[in-house]
Structures are given as C-alpha cells and as structure tokens.
Design an enzyme around this catalytic site. Sequence first.
Site, PDB file in Angstrom:
ATOM      1  N   HIS A   1       0.820  -1.207   0.000  1.00  0.00           N
ATOM      2  CA  HIS A   1       0.000   0.000   0.000  1.00  0.00           C
ATOM      3  C   HIS A   1       0.855   1.259   0.000  1.00  0.00           C
ATOM      4  O   HIS A   1       2.059   1.220   0.217  1.00  0.00           O
ATOM      5  CB  HIS A   1      -0.973  -0.002   1.179  1.00  0.00           C
TER       6      HIS A   1
ATOM      7  N   CYS B   1       3.288  -4.927   6.569  1.00  0.00           N
ATOM      8  CA  CYS B   1       2.887  -4.522   5.224  1.00  0.00           C
ATOM      9  C   CYS B   1       4.074  -3.937   4.454  1.00  0.00           C
ATOM     10  O   CYS B   1       5.074  -3.529   5.042  1.00  0.00           O
ATOM     11  CB  CYS B   1       1.767  -3.490   5.295  1.00  0.00           C
TER      12      CYS B   1
END
Length: 192
Positions: free
Chosen positions: A152, A168
């Site tokens: 992301h 992440c």
Amino acid sequence: MRIISVLGCALLLAGCTFKGVPDPALSARDAEYMALVPEAEFDPHFARYEIADPTREAPGTIVVETKERQLYLVLPNGRAMRYGVSVGDEAYGWTGTARIDRKAEWPAWNPPAEMVRRWPHVHAMQGGPMNPLGARALYLSDRGRDTLYRIHGTNEPEKIGQAVSSGCIRMRNIDVVDLYNRVPVGATVIVR
C-alpha cells in the site's frame, strides 16, 4: 577525445541498466489528496526505475526483497520495474508467497485486533490523505485466505527504505499508483 568516448559509452550502458519512468497520470482526486501529503526527501536508490530483471521470476510476478527494501514487478524481455519500499520491522516482518486478492483506491483502514492491542490509539478510518494505507492498497491472500498484509501507499513517505511497518509493504503514493495500474488481481507476490 578518449575521455569523451568513455563517458559516452558509460552513459549508453547506464541507459541499458536503469531507465527512469514517468509518473502515472493522476485523477483530480489523486492529485488533490497527494498534494496534502508532503513528499519527503528520499534516497534516489529508492526511486522508481526500469531495470534488468534480477529476480528470474515469470513476467507479472511481484517480488519484494526485504533486505534490499526493494519491490520488483517482473516485465517481459528480461526487464523489471524497481520501487523502493518500507517493510515490516524485525518483529513483524513476514516472508512467503501470496496473490493479490483485490485492489482498492484510497482504501479505508481497519487495523487488525492485534495491532489495536499493541497500540490502543489506532482506530479505523476512511480513505484519504491522512490514512496510513495511502493512495492504493493491494490485498494479499494465501489460498483464498486474507493474510492481513498489504502492499500500500503511505502518509509517511520519509520512511521509505526502512523496516518500520507491522508487516505490510509500504510505497510512495505515486509509486503505488504506478504499480496498481500495472498489475491485475490474481498476480503472484513473493516476499523474500
């Protein structure tokens, strides 16, 4: 004259190895939101480039080299797009193979329960420039089960190149838009 020839050859060879890539086109909303997240100074080593493919994976595969803090999108003809990333710190990093299960623009953020226990101040929030998921999110699954890990954007671009996330893979917003535009749902992601 010899120096000029050597410099000319070096420039030609450099063009074969690294090739700058223009930024993707942005919607009006993307431009407005991204202008609200100041772009930080960052090491050019973490800039987006087209390079000779170092991964030996099939075209369309995303490979994250956590130690290098680089993400590679394998292209045809022995080439790859290279992007600088932030990865999980040592306690939260992960490795393995997953698939992109879905993609979202300016996604809402719903921190997992484990993260909320660790940091009670975090809370769910709608998509937008201050959301930690940034401009785009690629949701990763393993055999159809959500891994809770994402590739992301970020509202902290100054941390690209560091091991700071809860697992992440974070990218500069302009880079995650570029990657989002290039990969389909179902693409393989390998995190090493």
